[in-house]
Design a protein around this motif. Structure first.
Motif, short mmCIF file in Angstrom:
data_model
loop_
_atom_site.label_atom_id
_atom_site.label_comp_id
_atom_site.label_asym_id
_atom_site.label_seq_id
_atom_site.Cartn_x
_atom_site.Cartn_y
_atom_site.Cartn_z
N ARG A 1 -4.97 0.38 -7.70
CA ARG A 1 -4.94 -0.80 -6.84
C ARG A 1 -4.07 -1.90 -7.46
NH1 ARG A 1 -10.06 -1.60 -3.30
NH2 ARG A 1 -10.70 0.55 -2.90
N THR B 1 0.78 1.60 0.24
CA THR B 1 -0.45 2.25 -0.20
C THR B 1 -0.32 2.58 -1.69
OG1 THR B 1 0.14 4.60 0.08
CG2 THR B 1 -0.50 3.39 2.07
N ASN B 2 -1.40 3.04 -2.28
CA ASN B 2 -1.37 3.46 -3.68
C ASN B 2 -0.40 4.60 -3.91
OD1 ASN B 2 -3.44 1.63 -3.85
ND2 ASN B 2 -5.00 3.07 -4.53
N CYS C 1 -0.51 -0.95 -6.86
CA CYS C 1 -0.13 -1.15 -5.45
C CYS C 1 0.22 -2.62 -5.20
CB CYS C 1 -1.27 -0.70 -4.55
SG CYS C 1 -0.97 -0.94 -2.78
N ARG D 1 -6.27 4.15 -0.18
CA ARG D 1 -6.74 3.97 -1.55
C ARG D 1 -7.85 4.92 -1.97
NH1 ARG D 1 -4.47 -0.46 -0.14
NH2 ARG D 1 -6.00 -0.96 1.46
#
Length: 859
Positions: A234, A244-245, A237, A83
């Motif tokens: 975030r 992950t992002n 995600c 992130r």
């Protein structure tokens, strides 16, 4: 929980807060406006500081936004974690003295859990709060959060020095045991993990931090504020259920295209993540007007681009590729940020140009690195590594990699020391340049009004209302102060010379004068009329020039800086490529047209800022404007401007461009002149050309007295003069080069025709031969000729001049490089080369004979 695209997440956020009476603020540019404390906009609240600190009253005390941000404090972590990003988007809602904790918490939970909005499972939310903030804890309980989902954390207090501060509450989303089998203790103990993702932070700004007081003693603010921030990446995600992002729709299309270009499959490799993150930051920052350079935010962008190229090389990219990903960024981000579509072609060109430039730098750096390895042996010095980094832009990681391939190490400690020394120098330079004037506090507190009357008159009977150490302030003044690119007027006050005029923080003009004045003194202020007239010619010409480059080069060509003085005008603008001479002449011709053939009336209008923009007036990037602005209207050109101008463009009389250069990646500068004596001014501009021309003609005559060359071009007062004189110099250089070659050939012929005179021993295959004053190129030819004539094994030629000596060695039997190094050592000189050919020299020719005697014993 609803599955949403990033675009839908943005819309949901803004629509929710709009329904709660918030004004939706558009995202500000990444480049801070009127905030020298920031390099980039780095948080959603950053462009709203003007409302929080009371500088401006907000149009609505409830605000919400989706703000573009860049943070660069941990670039090296981008790609290593799930992130970390340089560019990101911050979702925010803000209250300025309006609602507070209850509504912030109640609405926060509604937005997250209500099926009409995001629809999160409330059981998956965990909340942290400051231990002393029992009110926040109770409000969360009241809103329906379970007690065991509330976690107190000592670090939940937002405070940065003296001023507004307060507790904050953070919202985490539990992605489940598939990411970590441990539980909420990961949040409580602040342990890095992939299970509990912080998605939102709400700051309750309610106290005033004061030095010397304990936190519990801080007084409460009379007006309490809410400042929140939630990372879009975030949210995406969590909502899109990616690991992950980088697998969200904010990044993954870039990664997929990178796979196609590299023919390498993405399996979570760091290189893909670095490239996807950095190209987003580059595209959006450049679209917002940032450029790539060696300082400030431009250096950040250059570092991002070079880091992306470095990781691209690990995927097999040896040619430019980042520019091919610009369209992917525009496709992802363009619907919410429409200027990306408008600027994408320019952005592509700038990125491609920078890629090509760095790939050239890498190749040049490789060459210097190999030379350094050969020279320095087993360990590359920190000094060399730093030079490669600083001069050639060579990443230290690349230096280490290449050195390893050649079996040598790198002195990283010394490199880090050199790097830190550079940072110290930079900090000192910044501190030096940022030193506050000793009068600054007095300037800030001086509030007496002073009127500028210089638009209407060039002289005035005025009164001195303030005397400072560095100048005086008048109750009214005809003197223009340096601002908006226009330099200050010259003139006198009571016959005393005015050396400069600057604008004080509260708008008054400070006159730097050579004499002594007293407060209350009556004075006569007189502006130099001739100087002002030339300044206004140049200023009005700069406006015409700005419109001309937009018409000819493109609407993207915006002013990036300017200086308007009496002698000349200077204008910096952004553009994606260097233009040819024909284009520059086209710009010059167009401006001349509106001065000589179709002159324009110049009208000054006062109007509201929004009205001025609708009217078509150009607002210059980075300038701060009030509610009422001054529009300089030339019909063809309309700009917001506070400067002084002609009444009709015919008053400019004439116009010429005198220089054009690149001053940075994507930034170009032109300079020019105006007025009645333009040919005379052009001759002054051409003076450096004449110095070079005279030097070349003297050189040519010295080599060949009867040499012929064309006559000097005439001067007509246009950019064509610059073109003609440059071409004339190139012609003289070619003539000089041709004659020089002829002279060289003659010298070579003369030397080689008496070859036997230089060979002292026809039988010895290893010789050191001493000669005097032979041209270096001819000396090399002489070595080859002697070597072949006697079928030699080793020949060293020592060429002695009055103040130096040079050595050339050719050998098939001995190590020429070693012989030259010994010769250099014995004569306190330098040199080296290959085993079969080497050369060197010394500045101490008096040591040559002893060196020859020593080396002859070793042949």
């Amino acid at each position: 929980m609803k599955v949403m695209t990033a675009s839908e997440i943005r819309t949901t956020w803004l629509e929710f807060f709009k329904s709660k009476g918030h004004r939706i603020e558009p995202s500000a540019s990444l480049i801070p406006q009127n905030d020298p404390t920031l390099l980039w906009i780095n948080a959603g609240v950053a462009p709203l500081k003007k409302y929080f600190d009371g500088t401006l009253i907000p149009p609505n005390p409830r605000l919400a936004n989706v703000q573009k941000c860049i943070r660069t404090n941990d670039i090296d972590n981008v790609g290593m974690t799930a992130r970390h990003h340089t560019f990101f988007e911050m979702l925010g809602n803000f209250s300025i003295g309006n609602y507070f904790k209850r509504d912030a918490i109640r609405w926060g939970l509604e937005l997250l859990t209500d099926q009409a909005w995001f629809g999160f499972d409330q059981k998956k939310l965990y909340i942290t709060y400051y231990p002393e903030d029992m009110e926040a804890r109770d409000l969360w309980l009241e809103a329906g959060i379970d007690h065991d989902h509330l976690i107190e954390r000592d670090d939940n207090f937002w405070e940065i020095g003296p001023g507004p501060c307060g507790p904050d509450t953070e919202i985490y989303y539990d992605r489940g045991p598939v990411y970590d089998t441990r539980g909420p203790e990961l949040i409580r103990d602040d342990i890095e993990n992939e299970r509990y993702i912080e998605i939102w932070n709400i700051v309750f700004s309610q106290f005033n931090s004061k030095p010397g007081l304990k936190r519990e003693q801080y007084p409460e603010l009379p007006s309490k504020n809410i400042d929140t921030g939630a990372g879009l990446e975030r949210f995406a995600c969590v909502i899109q259920g990616t690991k992950t992002n980088f697998e969200t729709d904010l990044f993954f299309p870039i990664i997929v295209h990178t796979e196609q270009l590299s023919k390498v499959t993405y399996e979570g490799q760091m290189a893909f993540k670095v490239i996807a993150d950095h190209i987003k930051a580059l595209v959006i920052a450049i679209s917002d007007g940032a450029t790539l350079s060696n300082e400030g935010r431009g250096y950040v962008l250059r570092r991002l681009l070079r880091r992306a190229i470095k990781y691209g090389r690990s995927l097999g990219f040896e040619t430019p590729f980042l520019h091919l990903l610009v369209d992917d960024v525009v496709t992802i981000m363009g619907p919410f940020y429409p200027t990306l579509e408008e600027t994408k072609d320019i952005v592509k060109r700038l990125i491609l140009k920078e890629e090509e430039k760095f790939l050239e730098t890498i190749n040049e750096g490789e060459k210097h690195l190999i030379e350094a390895i050969e020279r320095e042996g087993n360990t590359l010095s920190g000094e060399t590594a730093f030079k490669l980094y600083d001069t050639y832009g060579f990443p230290i990681e690349l230096t280490v990699e290449y050195a390893s391939e050649h079996g040598v190490g790198v002195n990283l400690d010394a490199f880090k020391h050199a790097l830190e020394a550079q940072k110290v120098r930079s900090r000192k330079a910044r501190q030096s340049s940022g030193d506050m004037n000793t009068q600054e506090e007095a300037y800030l507190t001086f509030m007496d009004p002073s009127e500028f009357i210089g638009y209407e008159t060039l002289q005035a009977e005025s009164k001195v209302i303030k005397v400072f150490d560095h100048g005086i302030v008048l109750d009214k003044t005809p003197f223009y102060a340096t601002s908006g690119g226009q330099v200050a007027d010259k003139g006198t006050i009571n016959g005393t010379k005015v050396t400069d005029v600057i604008k004080l923080p509260n708008g008054q003009f400070l006159h730097h004068v050579e004499g002594v004045f007293e407060e209350g003194e009556d004075v006569l202020a007189m502006v130099d009329k001739t100087n002002r007239e030339q300044i206004i010619r140049n200023h009005s010409a700069a406006h015409l020039f700005h419109q001309a480059i937009k018409d000819i080069m493109g609407k993207h060509a915006h002013q990036q800086g300017s200086q308007v003085a009496s002698k000349s005008w200077r204008f910096d603008f952004n553009h994606y490529e260097t233009e040819d001479e024909e284009t520059i002449l086209e710009v010059e011709t167009l401006v001349k047209h509106y001065i000589k053939e179709e002159p324009l009336d110049v009208t000054i209008r006062q109007m509201g800022l929004d009205e001025a923009k609708q009217y078509g007036a150009q607002a210059l990037f980075g300038e701060k404007y009030g509610d009422v602005v001054r529009v300089v209207d030339m019909g063809w050109s309309k700009e917001l401007c506070g400067g002084t101008h002609v009444a009709n463009t015919a008053e400019i009389i004439d116009f010429a461009i005198v220089s054009y250069e690149s001053i940075g990646s994507g930034i170009y500068r032109m300079e020019g002149i105006t007025g009645p004596d333009i040919k005379s001014h052009m001759r002054d501009i051409l003076e450096p050309f004449m110095i070079e021309i005279n030097a070349l003609t003297d050189k040519i005559k010295g080599m060949q007295k009867d040499a012929l060359y064309p006559s000097l071009p005439s001067v007509n007062g246009t950019y064509q003069d610059i073109i003609n004189f440059r071409a004339y110099i190139e012609t003289l250089k070619e003539i000089s080069k041709t004659i020089e070659k002829d002279v060289q050939r003659q010298r070579q012929s003369d030397v080689l025709s008496r070859l036997d005179d230089f060979i002292t021993d026809q039988t010895s295959k290893r010789q050191i031969i001493k000669v005097h004053d032979i041209d270096q190129k001819v000396a090399k030819q002489l070595v080859d000729a002697i070597f072949d004539r006697i079928n030699a094994e080793t020949i060293m030629l020592v060429d002695v001049f009055e103040d130096k000596a040079s050595f050339i060695c050719k050998s098939q039997a001995l190590d020429a490089n070693q012989l030259i190094r010994e010769a250099a050592k014995l004569t306190e000189g330098s040199g080296g080369g290959r085993p079969n050919f080497a050369q060197g020299g010394t500045q101490k020719p008096e040591l040559v004979d002893q060196m020859i005697d020593t080396l002859r014993t070793k042949l």
